[in-house]
Design a protein around this motif. Structure first.
Motif, short mmCIF file in Angstrom:
data_model
loop_
_atom_site.label_atom_id
_atom_site.label_comp_id
_atom_site.label_asym_id
_atom_site.label_seq_id
_atom_site.Cartn_x
_atom_site.Cartn_y
_atom_site.Cartn_z
N ARG A 4 -1.61 -61.04 -25.11
CA ARG A 4 -1.03 -59.71 -25.52
C ARG A 4 -2.01 -58.61 -25.86
O ARG A 4 -2.76 -59.09 -26.81
CB ARG A 4 0.10 -60.05 -26.54
N PHE A 5 -1.91 -57.53 -25.09
CA PHE A 5 -2.81 -56.40 -25.60
C PHE A 5 -1.95 -55.11 -26.25
O PHE A 5 -0.92 -54.95 -26.02
CB PHE A 5 -3.25 -55.95 -24.48
N ALA A 6 -2.65 -54.89 -27.24
CA ALA A 6 -2.29 -53.64 -28.19
C ALA A 6 -3.03 -52.34 -27.84
O ALA A 6 -4.33 -52.45 -27.87
CB ALA A 6 -2.19 -53.84 -29.57
N PHE A 7 -2.73 -51.55 -27.32
CA PHE A 7 -3.45 -50.21 -26.96
C PHE A 7 -3.33 -49.19 -27.88
O PHE A 7 -2.02 -48.69 -28.02
CB PHE A 7 -3.00 -49.60 -25.44
N LEU A 8 -4.14 -48.90 -28.75
CA LEU A 8 -4.15 -47.87 -29.68
C LEU A 8 -4.63 -46.90 -29.41
O LEU A 8 -6.00 -46.76 -29.09
CB LEU A 8 -4.72 -48.21 -31.11
N CYS A 9 -3.90 -45.67 -29.14
CA CYS A 9 -4.33 -44.39 -28.43
C CYS A 9 -4.53 -43.20 -29.30
O CYS A 9 -3.42 -42.92 -30.05
CB CYS A 9 -3.35 -44.15 -27.33
N ASP A 10 -5.55 -42.61 -29.47
CA ASP A 10 -5.86 -41.19 -30.26
C ASP A 10 -4.95 -40.25 -29.65
O ASP A 10 -4.76 -40.43 -28.28
CB ASP A 10 -7.47 -40.93 -29.96
N PHE A 11 -4.41 -39.46 -30.01
CA PHE A 11 -3.62 -38.05 -29.54
C PHE A 11 -4.42 -37.02 -29.00
O PHE A 11 -4.56 -36.91 -27.97
CB PHE A 11 -2.52 -37.78 -30.54
N ASP A 12 -4.94 -36.11 -30.06
CA ASP A 12 -5.53 -35.13 -29.53
C ASP A 12 -6.84 -35.14 -28.69
O ASP A 12 -7.89 -35.91 -29.26
CB ASP A 12 -5.94 -34.16 -30.70
N GLY A 13 -7.04 -34.87 -27.55
CA GLY A 13 -8.09 -34.91 -26.60
C GLY A 13 -7.89 -36.14 -25.90
O GLY A 13 -8.98 -36.57 -24.93
N THR A 14 -6.95 -37.20 -26.14
CA THR A 14 -6.64 -38.27 -25.36
C THR A 14 -5.47 -38.35 -24.82
O THR A 14 -5.32 -38.01 -23.52
CB THR A 14 -6.85 -39.54 -26.32
N ARG A 156 -3.86 -54.61 -38.29
CA ARG A 156 -2.70 -55.01 -38.27
C ARG A 156 -2.17 -55.75 -37.03
O ARG A 156 -1.52 -56.57 -36.80
CB ARG A 156 -1.63 -53.64 -38.69
N TYR A 157 -2.44 -54.85 -35.78
CA TYR A 157 -2.16 -55.38 -34.59
C TYR A 157 -2.83 -56.69 -34.30
O TYR A 157 -2.22 -57.54 -33.65
CB TYR A 157 -2.27 -54.47 -33.40
N ARG A 158 -4.17 -56.88 -34.82
CA ARG A 158 -4.84 -58.07 -34.48
C ARG A 158 -4.08 -59.11 -35.21
O ARG A 158 -4.02 -60.19 -34.81
CB ARG A 158 -6.23 -57.97 -34.80
N ASP A 159 -3.79 -58.85 -36.60
CA ASP A 159 -3.15 -59.89 -37.41
C ASP A 159 -1.82 -60.23 -36.67
O ASP A 159 -1.34 -61.46 -37.14
CB ASP A 159 -2.90 -59.30 -38.75
N LEU A 160 -1.17 -59.41 -36.10
CA LEU A 160 0.19 -59.88 -35.20
C LEU A 160 -0.09 -60.75 -33.88
O LEU A 160 0.78 -60.99 -33.34
CB LEU A 160 0.83 -58.38 -34.77
N GLY A 161 -1.44 -60.97 -33.69
CA GLY A 161 -1.66 -61.60 -32.44
C GLY A 161 -2.14 -60.98 -31.22
O GLY A 161 -2.34 -61.53 -30.05
N PHE A 162 -2.47 -59.74 -31.11
CA PHE A 162 -2.58 -58.78 -30.09
C PHE A 162 -4.25 -58.79 -29.87
O PHE A 162 -4.98 -58.89 -31.03
CB PHE A 162 -2.26 -57.36 -30.43
N GLU A 163 -4.57 -58.69 -28.72
CA GLU A 163 -5.99 -58.18 -28.53
C GLU A 163 -5.97 -56.72 -28.43
O GLU A 163 -5.18 -55.90 -27.96
CB GLU A 163 -6.58 -58.77 -27.02
N THR A 164 -6.82 -56.10 -29.15
CA THR A 164 -6.48 -54.58 -29.68
C THR A 164 -7.76 -53.74 -28.78
O THR A 164 -8.84 -54.26 -28.37
CB THR A 164 -6.93 -54.48 -31.03
N VAL A 165 -7.37 -52.73 -28.31
CA VAL A 165 -8.05 -51.78 -27.44
C VAL A 165 -7.82 -50.33 -28.01
O VAL A 165 -6.62 -49.76 -28.21
CB VAL A 165 -7.41 -51.78 -25.86
N MET A 166 -8.89 -49.75 -28.49
CA MET A 166 -8.97 -48.70 -29.03
C MET A 166 -9.29 -47.37 -27.75
O MET A 166 -10.23 -47.55 -27.23
CB MET A 166 -9.98 -48.27 -30.17
N VAL A 167 -8.35 -46.57 -27.80
CA VAL A 167 -8.46 -45.47 -26.58
C VAL A 167 -8.97 -44.04 -27.34
O VAL A 167 -7.99 -43.84 -27.98
CB VAL A 167 -7.53 -45.38 -25.60
N GLY A 168 -9.90 -43.45 -27.35
CA GLY A 168 -10.21 -42.28 -27.80
C GLY A 168 -11.41 -41.21 -27.29
O GLY A 168 -12.10 -41.92 -26.45
N ASP A 169 -11.28 -40.22 -28.22
CA ASP A 169 -12.27 -39.39 -27.76
C ASP A 169 -13.22 -38.73 -28.61
O ASP A 169 -14.01 -38.00 -28.49
CB ASP A 169 -11.76 -38.02 -26.78
#
Ligand SMILES: [Mg+2]
Length: 233
Positions: A4-14, A156-169
Motif C-alpha cells: 500500500r502506497f501513501a502519496f504525501l503531496c506538497d501543495f504550492d508549486g506541486t 505516521r503513514y509509515r507506522d500505519l503500514g504504507f510505503e511512503t512517497v513524498m511529492v514536492g518542489d
C-alpha cells in the motif's frame, strides 16, 4: 501482503503548479521587495525557521479574508491531480496534501476540484479585519525548522503500514523527502535531493506522477489505461 502506497503531496508549486501562498503575500504585503528578499535568504540559509518567516510575512499583510480568498480563486490545480488521486484511492492507497501554505485556499481549491475528501494539513490564517496572524496547528516539537513538518506526517503513514512517497518542489519538503521511502521531486527540492544524495525521480506534472505510480503497480494490474506510458517510467 499487498503493498500500500501513501502519496504525501506538497501543495504550492506541486498540486497547484503556481505558488498561491507566495502570490498572496506578494500581492498584499506592505513590505517592499528588498525586505522580503532578506527574509527569504535567511530562510534558505537556515538562519530563519519557517514559522518565523511566515510570522514576518503575515505581519506585513493588509487584506481581509474575503479578499484573500477571492484572490486565490484565480489559481487552479494541476488538472491531472484529481484523476491521479482518484486512481490511487480506488486502489486502496492514500493521498494527503501537506503544506507550509494556508488552509484558507487549500480547503477551497480541493473542494472546487471535487476533492473535498482528500485529507490535508497546513498552517492557518486568522483574520481580524485586515490584520492577519498565522497559526501552526501541526507544529512538531521535534522539528524547530518547520511550521508543519512533513517528516512527521510521512512517519505516521509509515507506522500505519504504507510505503511512503513524498511529492514536492521546494525546500519546505526537505524533512518529508528525507523521511520518505521514495521521492518525486522538481525545482529546488530536486536540486537539494541531488546535493544531499537523497534518491529522487524527477516529475513535471501529476500525469508523470500517475505514470510513475502505475509503473510501481500502485493501481493494480489489468486496469492500466496507458501501459506504454507506464512502462516508460
Ligand atoms: Mg512547494
Amino acid at each position: 501482503m499487498k503493498r500500500r502506497f501513501a502519496f504525501l503531496c506538497d501543495f504550492d508549486g506541486t498540486v497547484s503548479p503556481e505558488d498561491i501562498g507566495a502570490a498572496l503575500v506578494e500581492r498584499y504585503s506592505r513590505t517592499g521587495g528588498a525586505g522580503k528578499q532578506v527574509l527569504l535568504e535567511g530562510w534558505r540559509s537556515g538562519s530563519l525557521g519557517t514559522r518565523e518567516l511566515i510570522e514576518a510575512e503575515c505581519a506585513s499583510l493588509d487584506v481581509s479574508e474575503a479578499e484573500a480568498l477571492d484572490f486565490t480563486r484565480r489559481f487552479r490545480l494541476d488538472p491531472d491531480f484529481a484523476p491521479f488521486a482518484r486512481r490511487v484511492l480506488e486502489a486502496g492507497g492514500a493521498v494527503m496534501v501537506l503544506s507550509e501554505g494556508y488552509g484558507l485556499y487549500i480547503r477551497d481549491q480541493l473542494a472546487r476540484a471535487g476533492l473535498a475528501h482528500v485529507p490535508w494539513a497546513a498552517n492557518y490564517l486568522v483574520f481580524e479585519g485586515r490584520r492577519v496572524t498565522p497559526e501552526f496547528p501541526h507544529a512538531s516539537p521535534e522539528c524547530p525548522r518547520c511550521g508543519n513538518c512533513k517528516g512527521a506526517h510521512v512517519r505516521r503513514y509509515r507506522d500505519l503500514g504504507f510505503e511512503t512517497v513524498m511529492v514536492g518542489d521546494g525546500l519546505s519538503d526537505r524533512c518529508g523527502a528525507g523521511a520518505a521511502d521514495r521521492v518525486l521531486a522538481r525545482g529546488e527540492l530536486l536540486g537539494w535531493c541531488r546535493a544531499e544524495n537523497v534518491a529522487a525521480d524527477p516529475f513535471e506534472s501529476f500525469a508523470d506522477v500517475l505514470r510513475w505510480a502505475l509503473g510501481l503497480g500502485v493501481a493494480g494490474a489489468g486496469v492500466d489505461p496507458d501501459p506504454a506510458g507506464a512502462r516508460g517510467h
